[in-house]
Motif scaffolding. Structure first.
Motif, PDB file in Angstrom:
ATOM      1  N   THR A   1      48.718  12.405  46.247  1.00 45.33           N
ATOM      2  CA  THR A   1      48.274  12.880  47.520  1.00 45.33           C
ATOM      3  C   THR A   1      46.146  13.114  47.232  1.00 45.33           C
ATOM      4  O   THR A   1      45.311  12.575  48.162  1.00 45.33           O
ATOM      5  CB  THR A   1      48.624  14.077  48.161  1.00 45.33           C
ATOM      6  N   ALA A   2      46.107  14.038  46.376  1.00 51.13           N
ATOM      7  CA  ALA A   2      44.801  14.708  46.129  1.00 51.13           C
ATOM      8  C   ALA A   2      43.767  13.082  45.482  1.00 51.13           C
ATOM      9  O   ALA A   2      42.300  13.535  45.969  1.00 51.13           O
ATOM     10  CB  ALA A   2      44.947  15.877  44.987  1.00 51.13           C
ATOM     11  N   LEU A   3      44.423  12.569  44.907  1.00 53.79           N
ATOM     12  CA  LEU A   3      43.357  11.295  44.116  1.00 53.79           C
ATOM     13  C   LEU A   3      43.941  10.772  45.415  1.00 53.79           C
ATOM     14  O   LEU A   3      42.330   9.346  45.438  1.00 53.79           O
ATOM     15  CB  LEU A   3      44.021  11.647  42.637  1.00 53.79           C
ATOM     16  N   GLY A   4      43.960  10.564  46.338  1.00 54.83           N
ATOM     17  CA  GLY A   4      44.250   9.164  46.534  1.00 54.83           C
ATOM     18  C   GLY A   4      44.507   7.698  46.437  1.00 54.83           C
ATOM     19  O   GLY A   4      44.692   6.996  46.878  1.00 54.83           O
ATOM     20  N   VAL A   5      45.681   8.252  45.779  1.00 60.59           N
ATOM     21  CA  VAL A   5      46.349   6.960  44.547  1.00 60.59           C
ATOM     22  C   VAL A   5      48.008   7.088  44.975  1.00 60.59           C
ATOM     23  O   VAL A   5      48.666   8.359  45.668  1.00 60.59           O
ATOM     24  CB  VAL A   5      46.240   7.103  43.010  1.00 60.59           C
ATOM     25  N   ASP A   6      48.138   5.262  45.990  1.00 63.72           N
ATOM     26  CA  ASP A   6      49.419   5.451  46.753  1.00 63.72           C
ATOM     27  C   ASP A   6      50.680   4.819  46.300  1.00 63.72           C
ATOM     28  O   ASP A   6      51.371   4.581  46.577  1.00 63.72           O
ATOM     29  CB  ASP A   6      49.213   5.165  48.045  1.00 63.72           C
ATOM     30  N   ASP A   7      50.756   4.276  44.860  1.00 63.71           N
ATOM     31  CA  ASP A   7      51.252   3.380  44.043  1.00 63.71           C
ATOM     32  C   ASP A   7      51.146   4.410  43.029  1.00 63.71           C
ATOM     33  O   ASP A   7      50.803   3.901  42.022  1.00 63.71           O
ATOM     34  CB  ASP A   7      50.926   1.736  43.517  1.00 63.71           C
ATOM     35  N   HIS A   8      53.107   4.930  43.074  1.00 65.38           N
ATOM     36  CA  HIS A   8      53.106   5.313  41.156  1.00 65.38           C
ATOM     37  C   HIS A   8      54.487   5.401  41.192  1.00 65.38           C
ATOM     38  O   HIS A   8      55.552   4.804  41.972  1.00 65.38           O
ATOM     39  CB  HIS A   8      52.577   6.921  41.377  1.00 65.38           C
ATOM     40  N   ARG A   9      54.087   4.748  39.995  1.00 67.49           N
ATOM     41  CA  ARG A   9      55.988   4.767  39.664  1.00 67.49           C
ATOM     42  C   ARG A   9      56.288   5.639  37.969  1.00 67.49           C
ATOM     43  O   ARG A   9      55.866   5.400  37.691  1.00 67.49           O
ATOM     44  CB  ARG A   9      56.293   2.909  38.990  1.00 67.49           C
ATOM     45  N   PHE A  10      57.575   5.894  38.652  1.00 63.32           N
ATOM     46  CA  PHE A  10      58.133   6.202  36.518  1.00 63.32           C
ATOM     47  C   PHE A  10      58.702   4.728  35.990  1.00 63.32           C
ATOM     48  O   PHE A  10      58.726   4.398  36.622  1.00 63.32           O
ATOM     49  CB  PHE A  10      59.259   7.504  36.890  1.00 63.32           C
ATOM     50  N   LEU A  11      58.159   4.718  34.505  1.00 64.17           N
ATOM     51  CA  LEU A  11      58.741   4.029  33.534  1.00 64.17           C
ATOM     52  C   LEU A  11      60.450   3.147  33.696  1.00 64.17           C
ATOM     53  O   LEU A  11      60.751   3.993  33.511  1.00 64.17           O
ATOM     54  CB  LEU A  11      58.348   4.320  32.581  1.00 64.17           C
ATOM     55  N   GLY A  12      60.605   2.394  34.521  1.00 68.61           N
ATOM     56  CA  GLY A  12      61.786   2.274  34.779  1.00 68.61           C
ATOM     57  C   GLY A  12      62.609   2.936  35.246  1.00 68.61           C
ATOM     58  O   GLY A  12      63.869   2.433  35.841  1.00 68.61           O
TER      59      GLY A  12
END
Length: 331
Positions: free
Chosen positions: A106-117
């Motif tokens: 949220t702080a970085l403004g990034v809304d696409d995050h996934r954990f590998l697998g």
């Protein structure tokens, strides 16, 4: 910054691994002309090494995707009230770190995050040579091709022109960082092969690949400034940066992203990790003057593609030289 409470969050426990990250879901199809994929080992690695870069490109409209390989279960806990969550006690630190990561994004403004697998598939392996290396699900023991397959699915979905990960030593020798490097590089190779897993989507070749770097000259200057400020603890006590397990020879560093305009985002991202990062003392408690000089510039070594430097010392844009066709063409 929106902040979630670690103790009220209820993510899927690692023992009940799910393929869904318990935060906002990423867009189904990226539409941005520029697409950046970063592969990091644990929550907090991304903000320390590439936070300003991520915030800058996200603010400029690029599609920024972060893949984190483990939930950082073996991390040292700096909050005494949460000490019971440590790996050698209740082993529930992942519950907190997954929320810290969401807050950092949220702080970085990034809304696409996934954990590998998927969250919980791979476990933090701990430092090299420790018993944690042998725990079930330790990322260090994962088959590289098997783990890379999960990343190939992301690459073919997102179709990034640029990939950022670690060097062969994982920056400083941590097994999960080394494994993240291996998996990311293998996934880039497999994703471009039309014969590999066509069910994961059309093949996609990443145009430029970078490894995170800290030039030894920059590291030496940071240590000098810290010593002048009165801190000689930890690695700051060394006589030479060549005695440290990290640092990149200046001749190998090709690219520098000036993230000065996004230092507030980076610092808020670091504040989102109270269990892992102390902003009140030690290296990350740099004064504003030192911090802006040292932490706002993030460096990279290009290992695929061409660094567009012209007459400048460093390339200044990870997407430099990428033609529009590279954003739409498939292999």
């Amino acid at each position: 910054m929106r902040t979630l409470s670690p103790m009220t969050a209820n993510p899927t426990a690692p023992s009940e691994a799910s393929s869904t990250f318990p935060a906002a879901q990423p867009p189904a199809t990226p539409t941005a002309a520029r697409r950046l994929l970063l592969v990091h080992a644990h929550p907090d690695d991304e903000v320390i090494g590439t936070g300003a870069t991520m915030a800058g490109y996200a603010a400029e409209g690029a599609h920024v995707t972060l893949v984190t390989c483990t939930a950082g279960e073996e991390g040292e806990i700096l909050v005494p009230e949460l000490a019971h969550l440590a790996a050698d006690r209740e082993d529930r630190l992942a519950e907190v770190r997954v929320v810290e990561l969401a807050n950092a994004m949220t702080a970085l403004g990034v809304d696409d995050h996934r954990f590998l697998g998927g969250f919980g598939r791979y476990r933090d392996s701990g430092m090299m040579g420790t018993p944690a290396n042998d725990k079930p699900r330790a990322f260090w023991n994962a088959g590289v091709d098997e783990a890379a397959g999960h990343l190939v699915a992301v690459v073919r979905e997102i179709r990034p022109q640029v990939l950022v990960t670690y060097d062969e030593n994982g920056g400083y020798g941590h097994p999960d960082h080394i494994q993240a490097h291996r998996v990311a590089m293998r996934a880039a190779e497999l994703a471009a092969d039309p014969a590999y897993a066509p069910e994961l989507g059309p093949a996609w070749e990443i145009t430029k690949i970078y490894w995170s770097a800290v030039p030894k000259s920059v590291l030496a200057e940071g240590i000098r400034m810290m010593k002048e400020a009165g801190d000689t603890s930890g690695f700051l006590a060394v006589d030479s940066v060549d005695d440290l397990p990290f640092g990149t020879d200046d001749a190998l560093v090709t690219t520098c992203i000036d993230g000065s305009a996004y230092m507030r985002n980076k610092r808020e991202g670091m504040h989102a990790y109270p269990t892992q990062i102390s902003m009140e003392e030690g290296f990350f408690a740099l004064s504003n003057a030192i911090g802006l000089e040292f932490m706002s510039h993030e460096y990279f070594q290009i290992v695929k593609g061409v660094a567009e430097r012209s007459d400048a010392e460093f390339e200044k844009d990870l997407f430099a030289g990428i033609a529009p066709a590279d954003g739409t063409a498939q292999v």
